[in-house]
Design a protein around this motif. Structure first.
Motif, short mmCIF file in Angstrom:
data_model
loop_
_atom_site.label_atom_id
_atom_site.label_comp_id
_atom_site.label_asym_id
_atom_site.label_seq_id
_atom_site.Cartn_x
_atom_site.Cartn_y
_atom_site.Cartn_z
N LEU A 45 33.91 -14.08 -4.51
CA LEU A 45 34.89 -14.30 -3.49
C LEU A 45 34.77 -12.91 -2.51
CD1 LEU A 45 37.83 -14.76 -5.98
CD2 LEU A 45 35.94 -16.36 -5.25
N ILE A 46 34.95 -13.28 -1.29
CA ILE A 46 34.85 -12.12 -0.38
C ILE A 46 35.73 -12.05 0.73
CG2 ILE A 46 32.95 -11.06 1.17
CD1 ILE A 46 31.05 -13.14 0.10
N ARG A 47 36.26 -10.64 1.05
CA ARG A 47 37.17 -10.60 2.25
C ARG A 47 36.43 -9.49 2.98
NH1 ARG A 47 43.49 -8.74 1.94
NH2 ARG A 47 42.64 -6.69 0.86
N ALA B 126 22.24 -8.15 7.09
CA ALA B 126 20.92 -9.00 7.22
C ALA B 126 20.43 -9.21 5.72
CB ALA B 126 20.21 -8.96 8.23
N HIS B 127 20.27 -10.12 5.17
CA HIS B 127 19.63 -10.26 3.99
C HIS B 127 19.20 -11.78 3.78
CE1 HIS B 127 23.78 -11.64 3.14
NE2 HIS B 127 23.34 -12.25 2.20
N THR B 128 18.49 -12.00 2.68
CA THR B 128 17.96 -13.16 2.06
C THR B 128 18.91 -13.36 0.66
OG1 THR B 128 15.98 -12.58 1.03
CG2 THR B 128 16.03 -13.62 3.13
N GLU C 291 41.53 -10.89 9.06
CA GLU C 291 40.50 -10.90 8.00
C GLU C 291 39.44 -12.40 7.83
OE1 GLU C 291 43.13 -9.99 4.77
OE2 GLU C 291 43.31 -12.19 4.30
N ARG C 292 38.74 -12.20 7.15
CA ARG C 292 38.04 -13.48 7.06
C ARG C 292 37.63 -13.63 5.51
NH1 ARG C 292 32.25 -14.86 6.42
NH2 ARG C 292 32.04 -16.71 7.31
N LEU C 293 38.04 -14.78 4.81
CA LEU C 293 37.56 -15.03 3.64
C LEU C 293 36.56 -15.83 3.27
CD1 LEU C 293 41.33 -15.54 1.96
CD2 LEU C 293 39.98 -13.50 1.97
O1 LIG Z 1 30.51 -14.68 3.75
C1 LIG Z 1 29.59 -15.42 4.10
O2 LIG Z 1 29.87 -16.23 5.13
C2 LIG Z 1 28.20 -15.18 3.69
C3 LIG Z 1 28.15 -14.31 2.65
C4 LIG Z 1 26.64 -14.05 1.94
O3 LIG Z 1 25.73 -14.47 2.67
C5 LIG Z 1 26.30 -13.56 0.64
O4 LIG Z 1 27.47 -13.26 -0.12
O5 LIG Z 1 25.25 -13.48 0.21
#
Ligand SMILES: O=C(O)CCC(=O)C(=O)O
Ligand SMILES: [Fe+2]
Length: 309
Positions: A167-169, A185-187, A254-256
Motif C-alpha cells: 500500500l503506497i501513499r 524509475a525502476h523495473t 496526496e496520491r494512494l
Molecule cells: O504507485 C504506482 O503507481 C506505481 C508503484 C510501483 O511502481 C511499485 O510499487 O513498484
C-alpha cells in the motif's frame, strides 16, 4: 518528455473470465500477449472486482496512513521477520536518483501462522484499527480476483505463491524536493504486478523504448494496471517486456496506490521453459534482492542457493 499520443491498451478481461464464445477468450489472450510484448504493461477493465471493494480499500489505506507517525513506526517492516509492515518516506533509494523516494508504504502478504523459510511465509502486522476496516476479505478478494493467469501453468508454479502487497501513499509533488520522485524509475523484478491507482490521481509513467519517451498512464476509476516484472521477461525468453516506470504525483493532494506482486512458489523455476539453463528459483531471486531487509538464516540461503554460485 511525456506524450499524449501513445495510450496503453485497455483490455476487457471479462471476455476471458466469463466468455460468451471461444473467440472472446482468444481475443483477450491475443490482446494481452500483444500488450505484454510491446509495452510490458496494459490497463484492465472487466476484472470482476466490485467497485465498492476498491473504494473500501482506499478508505482502509487512508486509515492506515493517517495513523500517528510513531504508531506507524512501531510497525516498521525493517524490524519484522517477514518484511511486513510500515516503510516511512525516504527509506527507498533508487540507483542513480539524487534523492530517496517520497512515498510511504505498508506491506501485507498471505496470512500464515508461523514464520517459515526465513520470513517468506508468516503472519502479517496489523494496525490497531477495527478489523473490518482493514484486513481480510477485502484484500484477499481483490488479490485473488485480480489474477487471471492460464490456469494449467499457474498450478505448476503457484501452489503456495509469494504475494506481497504494498500500500503506497505519495505526498503532493509540491512537497517533494527538486529532483525527488514519488518512486524513482525502476523495473519490477518479479512476476506480474497488479496495480490499483486512486482514481483521478495521475502520476504513473512508463518508458517506451522505441519512442524513447515516458507514456503517462491515467488513474481511471475501475481500471487496474497490469505489468510484467523481470522474472516474466526472463521466463518468457524476452517475449514479454519488463518496462521501466516511475511516479511523479500529478495530483494537487496526496496520491494512494496499491501494488500486488505475484511471484509464484519459493522453489519455482521457469515453468515456461523446463530446459531453461538458468535454474534461478523465485526464492533465490527474492533472497538476492532483499538480502539486507530480511534476517535470512544460513540454512535458508543454502536452500535457495545463495552463495552456491
Ligand atoms: O504507485 C504506482 O503507481 C506505481 C508503484 C510501483 O511502481 C511499485 O510499487 O513498484
Ligand atoms: Fe513498480
Amino acid at each position: 518528455m511525456s506524450s499524449g499520443e501513445v495510450v496503453l491498451p485497455i483490455i476487457d478481461l471479462s471476455g476471458y473470465i466469463d466468455p460468451k464464445s471461444p473467440e472472446d477468450k482468444q481475443r483477450v489472450i491475443e490482446e494481452v500477449r500483444d500488450a505484454a510484448r510491446q509495452y510490458g504493461f496494459f490497463q484492465a477493465k472487466g476484472h470482476g472486482i466490485p467497485l465498492d471493494l476498491q473504494q473500501d480499500l482506499l478508505r482502509c489505506m487512508s486509515n492506515v496512513f493517517n495513523l500517528p507517525k510513531d504508531e506507524k513506526l512501531k510497525m516498521s517492516f525493517l524490524e519484522n521477520p517477514c518484511r511486513r509492515g510500515y516503510e516511512a518516506a525516504g527509506m527507498s533509494h533508487r540507483e542513480g536518483d539524487a534523492l530517496p523516494d517520497a512515498k510511504e508504504c505498508f506491506f501485507v502478504g498471505r496470512e500464515d501462522p508461523e514464520v517459515e523459510l526465513s520470513g517468506f511465509y508468516g503472519p502479517n502486522v496489523w494496525p490497531n484499527l477495527p478489523e473490518a476496516d482493514f484486513r481480510g476479505p477485502t484484500i484477499w478478494s481483490i488479490l485473488l480476483e485480480g489474477l487471471n493467469q492460464p490456469l494449467d501453468l499457474v498450478e505448476q508454479f503457484a501452489k503456495r505463491p509469494i504475494v506481497p502487497m504494498k500500500l503506497i501513499r505519495y505526498p503532493p509533488h509540491s512537497q517533494a524536493a527538486a529532483g525527488q520522485f514519488g518512486i524513482g524509475a525502476h523495473t519490477d523484478f518479479g512476476g506480474v504486478t497488479i496495480l490499483f491507482q486512486q482514481p483521478g490521481k495521475d502520476g504513473l509513467e512508463v518508458w517506451h523504448e522505441g519512442r524513447e519517451e515516458w507514456i503517462e498512464v491515467p488513474a481511471r476509476e475501475d481500471i487496474y494496471v497490469v505489468n510484467c516484472g523481470d522474472m516474466v521477461q526472463r521466463w518468457s525468453g524476452g517475449a514479454y517486456k519488463s518496462a521501466r516506470h516511475r511516479v511523479i504525483n500529478k495530483a494537487d493532494g496526496e496520491r494512494l496506490s496499491c501494488a500486488t506482486f505475484w511471484h509464484g512458489d519459493v522453489h519455482a523455476t521457469n515453468p515456461l521453459r523446463p530446459d531453461d539453463p538458468n535454474k534461478e528459483t523465485v526464492g533465490l531471486l527474492l533472497a538476492k534482492r532483499f538480502r539486507n531487509q530480511y534476517s535470512f538464516t544460513k540454512e535458508f540461503l543454502a536452500e535457495v542457493g545463495v552463495g552456491a554460485a
